[in-house]
Scaffold this motif. Structure first.
Motif, PDB file in Angstrom:
ATOM      1  N   ASP A 105      46.471  31.148  36.268  1.00  0.00           N
ATOM      2  CA  ASP A 105      44.810  31.967  36.657  1.00  0.00           C
ATOM      3  C   ASP A 105      44.706  30.993  37.968  1.00  0.00           C
ATOM      4  O   ASP A 105      44.538  30.864  39.284  1.00  0.00           O
ATOM      5  CB  ASP A 105      44.235  32.246  36.010  1.00  0.00           C
ATOM      6  N   GLU A 106      45.021  29.330  38.002  1.00  0.00           N
ATOM      7  CA  GLU A 106      44.158  28.573  38.910  1.00  0.00           C
ATOM      8  C   GLU A 106      45.205  27.887  39.819  1.00  0.00           C
ATOM      9  O   GLU A 106      44.727  27.268  40.778  1.00  0.00           O
ATOM     10  CB  GLU A 106      43.609  27.400  37.616  1.00  0.00           C
ATOM     11  N   MET A 107      46.641  27.832  39.324  1.00  0.00           N
ATOM     12  CA  MET A 107      47.596  27.974  40.254  1.00  0.00           C
ATOM     13  C   MET A 107      47.273  28.647  41.536  1.00  0.00           C
ATOM     14  O   MET A 107      47.117  28.891  42.699  1.00  0.00           O
ATOM     15  CB  MET A 107      48.897  27.546  39.811  1.00  0.00           C
ATOM     16  N   PHE A 108      47.572  29.826  41.178  1.00  0.00           N
ATOM     17  CA  PHE A 108      47.130  31.346  42.126  1.00  0.00           C
ATOM     18  C   PHE A 108      45.805  31.210  43.232  1.00  0.00           C
ATOM     19  O   PHE A 108      45.661  31.300  43.850  1.00  0.00           O
ATOM     20  CB  PHE A 108      47.410  32.865  41.202  1.00  0.00           C
ATOM     21  N   ALA A 109      44.655  31.040  42.415  1.00  0.00           N
ATOM     22  CA  ALA A 109      43.654  30.818  42.178  1.00  0.00           C
ATOM     23  C   ALA A 109      43.761  29.350  43.950  1.00  0.00           C
ATOM     24  O   ALA A 109      42.446  29.218  45.275  1.00  0.00           O
ATOM     25  CB  ALA A 109      42.440  30.538  42.093  1.00  0.00           C
ATOM     26  N   LEU A 110      43.997  28.243  43.202  1.00  0.00           N
ATOM     27  CA  LEU A 110      44.633  27.636  44.181  1.00  0.00           C
ATOM     28  C   LEU A 110      45.480  27.854  45.947  1.00  0.00           C
ATOM     29  O   LEU A 110      45.135  27.377  46.985  1.00  0.00           O
ATOM     30  CB  LEU A 110      44.778  26.285  43.827  1.00  0.00           C
ATOM     31  N   VAL A 111      46.607  28.013  45.292  1.00  0.00           N
ATOM     32  CA  VAL A 111      47.075  28.993  46.997  1.00  0.00           C
ATOM     33  C   VAL A 111      46.482  30.333  47.642  1.00  0.00           C
ATOM     34  O   VAL A 111      46.535  30.422  48.550  1.00  0.00           O
ATOM     35  CB  VAL A 111      48.463  29.412  46.059  1.00  0.00           C
ATOM     36  N   ARG A 112      45.837  31.170  46.799  1.00  0.00           N
ATOM     37  CA  ARG A 112      45.569  32.271  47.468  1.00  0.00           C
ATOM     38  C   ARG A 112      44.697  31.923  49.305  1.00  0.00           C
ATOM     39  O   ARG A 112      45.457  32.689  50.352  1.00  0.00           O
ATOM     40  CB  ARG A 112      44.810  32.841  46.788  1.00  0.00           C
ATOM     41  N   PRO A 113      43.336  31.097  49.318  1.00  0.00           N
ATOM     42  CA  PRO A 113      43.023  30.975  50.469  1.00  0.00           C
ATOM     43  C   PRO A 113      44.273  30.893  51.907  1.00  0.00           C
ATOM     44  O   PRO A 113      43.820  30.226  52.896  1.00  0.00           O
ATOM     45  CB  PRO A 113      42.246  29.877  50.345  1.00  0.00           C
ATOM     46  N   PHE A 114      44.920  30.030  51.136  1.00  0.00           N
ATOM     47  CA  PHE A 114      46.388  29.100  52.355  1.00  0.00           C
ATOM     48  C   PHE A 114      46.972  30.400  52.974  1.00  0.00           C
ATOM     49  O   PHE A 114      47.753  30.548  54.232  1.00  0.00           O
ATOM     50  CB  PHE A 114      47.116  28.110  51.879  1.00  0.00           C
ATOM     51  N   TYR A 115      46.865  31.889  52.517  1.00  0.00           N
ATOM     52  CA  TYR A 115      47.660  33.275  52.978  1.00  0.00           C
ATOM     53  C   TYR A 115      46.818  34.587  53.467  1.00  0.00           C
ATOM     54  O   TYR A 115      45.881  34.982  52.305  1.00  0.00           O
ATOM     55  CB  TYR A 115      48.428  33.409  52.247  1.00  0.00           C
TER      56      TYR A 115
END
Length: 297
Positions: A105-115
């Motif tokens: 869940d942390e990984m998805f939260a990290l990358v989400r704002p870039f897309y």
């Protein structure tokens, strides 16, 4: 599948490489490879392990530099991608090892704002369907689970271009079938252009509109799948002596039991090689798997 453009002449291809060559420790891995992925195509890059598939993909993605030649991604130089191109690109390497210290869940939260086109509903649905633990670190997932997470991340960006390096290598049969279904869905509904490498011919036949054969660093064949099945054949030639090299020849081997040679040949300008008219010669249709085996051995 709809007819695709002539990809050898498609200068606006979403993914393109021109005369790409690469050597490692004195060994040539790629030799003057010309490659173009047509807009909206699902292209299966096939070849044996060690054929150079991962090296070609890494060069096309700008992760390593070619010794010669140039590559472009959605019109940008592969080594200098713009933010807009990165936002439109989904990529999964053969071994997705990045960010292993983060929980899922942390990984998805990290990358989400870039897309900006991120599809969180898709992420939630896929994690639930695959029963992937959100609270476990990536490093503690099995290889198949890590590959599934990486695929969900790549698809969640709703990419214009999706590049997958052996995406089914660590997946079980159920997960592999789900992946192939999702690739076909994205290409059919969203017009996503897809490149995926594989050595599993059955996977390629399920979803690919185009095929490229990479063998010992050379791109031997590249064509729409339906055209490839029609324009390649096995040519049986009688005689004990090795026949001279003929136009359109892709592979050959002696056939003592037959008393001659078998050659894999392709049509050039809509014509079979003249050798097919020799007395005792005959042409035989080849399935995709047989074609792969004949070329790769």
């Amino acid at each position: 599948m709809n007819a695709m453009p002539n990809w050898n002449q498609d200068h606006a291809a979403p993914l393109r490489g021109d005369r790409l060559s690469k050597r490692y420790d004195g060994k040539t891995v790629l030799r003057d490879v010309d490659f173009a992925l047509p807009e909206g195509a699902v292209l299966g890059l096939i070849g044996r392990n060690g054929a150079g598939k991962s090296t070609l993909i890494r060069i096309l993605m700008g992760l390593i530099e070619a010794d010669s030649g140039a590559a472009t991604v959605l019109g940008d130089p592969a080594l200098a991608l713009s933010d807009a191109t990165k936002e439109a690109l989904g990529y999964v390497p053969q071994q997705p090892d990045a960010l292993g210290w983060l929980r899922v869940d942390e990984m998805f939260a990290l990358v989400r704002p870039f897309y900006p086109r991120w599809d969180q509903d898709f992420v939630d649905a896929q994690l639930a369907r695959a029963r992937l633990p959100r609270d476990r670190t990536l490093a503690k997932l099995s290889p198949g689970e890590r590959q599934q997470v990486a695929l969900i991340r790549a698809l969640a960006v709703r990419p214009r271009l999706l590049v997958l390096d052996e995406p089914a290598a660590a997946l079980d049969p159920v997960a592999r079938r789900e992946l192939l279904r999702e690739i076909a869905l994205r290409a059919g509904e969203s017009g996503t252009s897809v490149l995926f490498s594989t050595h599993i011919v059955s996977d390629l036949e399920r979803v690919a509109s185009h095929v490229a054969f990479l063998h010992e660093g050379r791109l031997l064949l590249q064509a729409p799948l339906d055209d490839l099945k029609e324009r390649c054949a096995r040519l049986w030639l009688p005689g004990t002596g090795a026949p001279p090299k003929i136009e359109g020849e892709l592979a050959r081997r002696p056939q003592p039991a037959f008393g001659g040679w078998s050659l894999v040949v392709e049509q050039r300008d809509g014509r079979w090689p003249a050798a097919a008219q020799q007395p005792g010669a005959r042409l035989e249709a080849l399935g995709l798997e047989d074609l792969f085996v004949e070329i790769a051995e």
